[in-house]
Design a protein around this motif. Structure first.
Motif, PDB file in Angstrom:
ATOM      1  N   GLN A  51       0.837  -1.201   0.000  1.00 53.86           N
ATOM      2  CA  GLN A  51       0.000   0.000   0.000  1.00 53.86           C
ATOM      3  C   GLN A  51       0.875   1.255   0.000  1.00 53.86           C
ATOM      4  OE1 GLN A  51      -2.524  -0.683   3.394  1.00 53.86           O
ATOM      5  NE2 GLN A  51      -3.746  -2.203   2.312  1.00 53.86           N
ATOM      6  N   GLY A  52       1.924   1.229  -0.796  1.00 58.29           N
ATOM      7  CA  GLY A  52       2.809   2.374  -0.947  1.00 58.29           C
ATOM      8  C   GLY A  52       3.846   2.545   0.148  1.00 58.29           C
ATOM      9  N   ILE A  53       3.887   1.636   1.109  1.00 58.58           N
ATOM     10  CA  ILE A  53       4.837   1.725   2.223  1.00 58.58           C
ATOM     11  C   ILE A  53       5.957   0.705   1.994  1.00 58.58           C
ATOM     12  CG2 ILE A  53       5.129   1.452   4.717  1.00 58.58           C
ATOM     13  CD1 ILE A  53       2.063   2.050   4.907  1.00 58.58           C
ATOM     14  N   PRO A  54       7.233   1.150   2.042  1.00 58.59           N
ATOM     15  CA  PRO A  54       8.337   0.197   1.899  1.00 58.59           C
ATOM     16  C   PRO A  54       8.344  -0.782   3.079  1.00 58.59           C
ATOM     17  CG  PRO A  54       9.136   2.472   1.825  1.00 58.59           C
ATOM     18  CD  PRO A  54       7.698   2.515   2.214  1.00 58.59           C
ATOM     19  N   VAL A  55       8.426  -2.068   2.770  1.00 64.59           N
ATOM     20  CA  VAL A  55       8.368  -3.122   3.782  1.00 64.59           C
ATOM     21  C   VAL A  55       9.469  -4.134   3.516  1.00 64.59           C
ATOM     22  CG1 VAL A  55       6.968  -5.079   4.608  1.00 64.59           C
ATOM     23  CG2 VAL A  55       5.877  -2.894   4.151  1.00 64.59           C
ATOM     24  N   CYS A  56      10.110  -4.588   4.591  1.00 64.48           N
ATOM     25  CA  CYS A  56      11.010  -5.738   4.471  1.00 64.48           C
ATOM     26  C   CYS A  56      10.797  -6.618   5.690  1.00 64.48           C
ATOM     27  CB  CYS A  56      12.476  -5.303   4.329  1.00 64.48           C
ATOM     28  SG  CYS A  56      13.304  -4.799   5.833  1.00 64.48           S
ATOM     29  N   PHE A  57      10.889  -7.921   5.476  1.00 65.68           N
ATOM     30  CA  PHE A  57      10.800  -8.839   6.606  1.00 65.68           C
ATOM     31  C   PHE A  57      11.570 -10.105   6.317  1.00 65.68           C
ATOM     32  CE2 PHE A  57       6.979 -10.170   4.219  1.00 65.68           C
ATOM     33  CZ  PHE A  57       7.087 -11.557   4.246  1.00 65.68           C
ATOM     34  N   ASP A  58      11.865 -10.810   7.383  1.00 60.20           N
ATOM     35  CA  ASP A  58      12.504 -12.110   7.285  1.00 60.20           C
ATOM     36  C   ASP A  58      11.639 -13.087   8.061  1.00 60.20           C
ATOM     37  OD1 ASP A  58      14.965 -13.227   6.080  1.00 60.20           O
ATOM     38  OD2 ASP A  58      15.224 -14.068   8.084  1.00 60.20           O
ATOM     39  N   ALA A  59      11.502 -14.297   7.544  1.00 59.46           N
ATOM     40  CA  ALA A  59      10.702 -15.332   8.188  1.00 59.46           C
ATOM     41  C   ALA A  59      11.633 -16.326   8.875  1.00 59.46           C
ATOM     42  CB  ALA A  59       9.833 -16.047   7.155  1.00 59.46           C
ATOM     43  N   LYS A  60      11.282 -16.677  10.101  1.00 62.06           N
ATOM     44  CA  LYS A  60      12.063 -17.620  10.901  1.00 62.06           C
ATOM     45  C   LYS A  60      11.125 -18.697  11.422  1.00 62.06           C
ATOM     46  CE  LYS A  60      15.743 -14.890  10.793  1.00 62.06           C
ATOM     47  NZ  LYS A  60      16.913 -15.225  10.011  1.00 62.06           N
ATOM     48  N   GLU A  61      11.705 -19.806  11.843  1.00 58.55           N
ATOM     49  CA  GLU A  61      10.903 -20.884  12.429  1.00 58.55           C
ATOM     50  C   GLU A  61      11.534 -21.310  13.735  1.00 58.55           C
ATOM     51  OE1 GLU A  61       8.974 -25.243  11.360  1.00 58.55           O
ATOM     52  OE2 GLU A  61      10.018 -24.104   9.817  1.00 58.55           O
ATOM     53  N   CYS A  62      10.682 -21.681  14.681  1.00 64.03           N
ATOM     54  CA  CYS A  62      11.139 -22.092  16.002  1.00 64.03           C
ATOM     55  C   CYS A  62      10.248 -23.235  16.477  1.00 64.03           C
ATOM     56  CB  CYS A  62      11.044 -20.893  16.946  1.00 64.03           C
ATOM     57  SG  CYS A  62      11.654 -21.196  18.584  1.00 64.03           S
ATOM     58  N   VAL A  63      10.851 -24.319  16.931  1.00 62.88           N
ATOM     59  CA  VAL A  63      10.074 -25.453  17.429  1.00 62.88           C
ATOM     60  C   VAL A  63       9.690 -25.226  18.883  1.00 62.88           C
ATOM     61  CG1 VAL A  63      10.099 -27.944  17.877  1.00 62.88           C
ATOM     62  CG2 VAL A  63      11.187 -27.043  15.824  1.00 62.88           C
ATOM     63  N   ALA A  64      10.643 -24.782  19.684  1.00 67.46           N
ATOM     64  CA  ALA A  64      10.425 -24.597  21.120  1.00 67.46           C
ATOM     65  C   ALA A  64       9.800 -23.237  21.406  1.00 67.46           C
ATOM     66  CB  ALA A  64      11.762 -24.730  21.847  1.00 67.46           C
ATOM     67  N   ASP A  65       9.510 -22.993  22.673  1.00 73.22           N
ATOM     68  CA  ASP A  65       8.958 -21.704  23.093  1.00 73.22           C
ATOM     69  C   ASP A  65      10.050 -20.666  23.352  1.00 73.22           C
ATOM     70  OD1 ASP A  65       6.405 -22.623  22.854  1.00 73.22           O
ATOM     71  OD2 ASP A  65       5.981 -22.700  25.004  1.00 73.22           O
ATOM     72  N   THR A  66      11.279 -21.007  23.055  1.00 71.59           N
ATOM     73  CA  THR A  66      12.396 -20.082  23.199  1.00 71.59           C
ATOM     74  C   THR A  66      13.018 -19.887  21.830  1.00 71.59           C
ATOM     75  OG1 THR A  66      12.800 -20.877  25.438  1.00 71.59           O
ATOM     76  CG2 THR A  66      14.575 -19.678  24.386  1.00 71.59           C
ATOM     77  N   LEU A  93       8.895 -12.353  10.998  1.00 79.04           N
ATOM     78  CA  LEU A  93       7.786 -13.276  11.233  1.00 79.04           C
ATOM     79  C   LEU A  93       8.386 -14.556  11.805  1.00 79.04           C
ATOM     80  CD1 LEU A  93       5.552 -13.051   8.029  1.00 79.04           C
ATOM     81  CD2 LEU A  93       5.006 -12.231  10.317  1.00 79.04           C
ATOM     82  N   ILE A  94       7.948 -14.944  12.988  1.00 76.43           N
ATOM     83  CA  ILE A  94       8.445 -16.170  13.620  1.00 76.43           C
ATOM     84  C   ILE A  94       7.302 -17.176  13.654  1.00 76.43           C
ATOM     85  CG2 ILE A  94       9.469 -17.228  15.666  1.00 76.43           C
ATOM     86  CD1 ILE A  94      10.472 -14.424  16.444  1.00 76.43           C
ATOM     87  N   TYR A  95       7.553 -18.351  13.094  1.00 73.91           N
ATOM     88  CA  TYR A  95       6.559 -19.426  13.129  1.00 73.91           C
ATOM     89  C   TYR A  95       6.927 -20.381  14.255  1.00 73.91           C
ATOM     90  CZ  TYR A  95       3.844 -23.516  11.760  1.00 73.91           C
ATOM     91  OH  TYR A  95       2.987 -24.584  11.758  1.00 73.91           O
ATOM     92  N   TYR A  96       6.058 -20.477  15.253  1.00 69.33           N
ATOM     93  CA  TYR A  96       6.225 -21.430  16.345  1.00 69.33           C
ATOM     94  C   TYR A  96       5.509 -22.708  15.922  1.00 69.33           C
ATOM     95  CZ  TYR A  96       8.137 -17.781  19.301  1.00 69.33           C
ATOM     96  OH  TYR A  96       8.948 -16.804  19.822  1.00 69.33           O
ATOM     97  N   SER A  97       6.268 -23.646  15.381  1.00 69.59           N
ATOM     98  CA  SER A  97       5.665 -24.812  14.728  1.00 69.59           C
ATOM     99  C   SER A  97       4.904 -25.724  15.690  1.00 69.59           C
ATOM    100  CB  SER A  97       6.731 -25.606  13.966  1.00 69.59           C
ATOM    101  OG  SER A  97       7.776 -25.994  14.822  1.00 69.59           O
ATOM    102  N   GLU A  98       5.380 -25.895  16.915  1.00 76.37           N
ATOM    103  CA  GLU A  98       4.664 -26.749  17.870  1.00 76.37           C
ATOM    104  C   GLU A  98       3.297 -26.172  18.227  1.00 76.37           C
ATOM    105  OE1 GLU A  98       5.387 -29.862  19.440  1.00 76.37           O
ATOM    106  OE2 GLU A  98       6.759 -29.896  17.717  1.00 76.37           O
ATOM    107  N   ARG A  99       3.183 -24.875  18.214  1.00 73.90           N
ATOM    108  CA  ARG A  99       1.929 -24.185  18.558  1.00 73.90           C
ATOM    109  C   ARG A  99       1.094 -23.841  17.325  1.00 73.90           C
ATOM    110  NH1 ARG A  99       1.625 -21.517  23.599  1.00 73.90           N
ATOM    111  NH2 ARG A  99       3.446 -21.813  24.904  1.00 73.90           N
ATOM    112  N   ASN A 100       1.703 -23.977  16.141  1.00 75.47           N
ATOM    113  CA  ASN A 100       1.078 -23.547  14.886  1.00 75.47           C
ATOM    114  C   ASN A 100       0.628 -22.082  14.983  1.00 75.47           C
ATOM    115  OD1 ASN A 100       0.246 -23.874  12.199  1.00 75.47           O
ATOM    116  ND2 ASN A 100      -1.849 -24.317  12.831  1.00 75.47           N
ATOM    117  N   GLU A 101       1.552 -21.243  15.480  1.00 75.56           N
ATOM    118  CA  GLU A 101       1.290 -19.813  15.632  1.00 75.56           C
ATOM    119  C   GLU A 101       2.403 -19.020  14.965  1.00 75.56           C
ATOM    120  OE1 GLU A 101      -1.093 -19.085  19.770  1.00 75.56           O
ATOM    121  OE2 GLU A 101       1.086 -19.202  19.896  1.00 75.56           O
TER     122      GLU A 101
END
Length: 160
Positions: A51-66, A93-101
């Motif tokens: 929407q006209g705003i410059p955006v950058c992100f990186d996606a990460k994954e984590c199995v544990a709650d830490t 963006l962090i994907y907590y795979s055990e929680r599916n969040e």
């Protein structure tokens, strides 16, 4: 994690160049690379405009709650800092795979945890430390509604 994030307005790194890859396996019938690795470090997973705003992100994954901070690389912190100084929005963006969040980690929050580690503090982020407003469930198993969280991020920046 020896270096602190950059301060002041810098020049945003050139993101026009493609990241060179080395093919490992080819599908000769379809003339496609099926397995490859990057020859150099890349910056982040996405750089563009929303929407006209410059955006950058990186996606990460984590199995544990830490979430270990070593999963965020110093060159990514530097790039995102420069991106923010150019009035862009950077986040993880962090994907907590055990929680599916999924968790939308605002740049400000990421820097706070990064600086804590640089100052000799905890080098990981506990699930309980995160802002509950920025958790999301994947929709239909894959759709990520991060635009809602960019809007919330913008609202919080305006309040500050």
């Amino acid at each position: 994690m020896d270096q602190r994030p950059l301060s002041g307005k810098g020049t945003c790194p050139d993101s026009e160049d493609t990241d060179p890859i080395t093919p490992v396996r080819m599908d000769a019938d379809h003339k496609q690379i099926t397995l490859a690795y990057f020859e150099k470090r890349s910056t982040v997973d996405y750089i563009g405009a929303v929407q006209g705003i410059p955006v950058c992100f990186d996606a990460k994954e984590c199995v544990a709650d830490t979430f270990p901070l070593h999963n965020i690389h110093e060159h990514q912190i530097t790039f995102m800092t420069q991106f923010e100084h150019q009035d862009g929005i950077a986040f993880i963006l962090i994907y907590y795979s055990e929680r599916n969040e999924l968790y939308y980690m605002r740049f400000e929050e990421m820097i706070r945890f990064w600086n804590r580690a640089c100052d000799g503090g905890r080098k990981s982020i506990r699930y309980e430390e995160l802002d509950p407003r920025f958790f999301m469930k994947p929709k239909n198993g894959y759709y990520i509604p991060y635009l809602d969280f960019i809007n919330l991020d913008l609202e919080l920046r305006e309040e500050a």
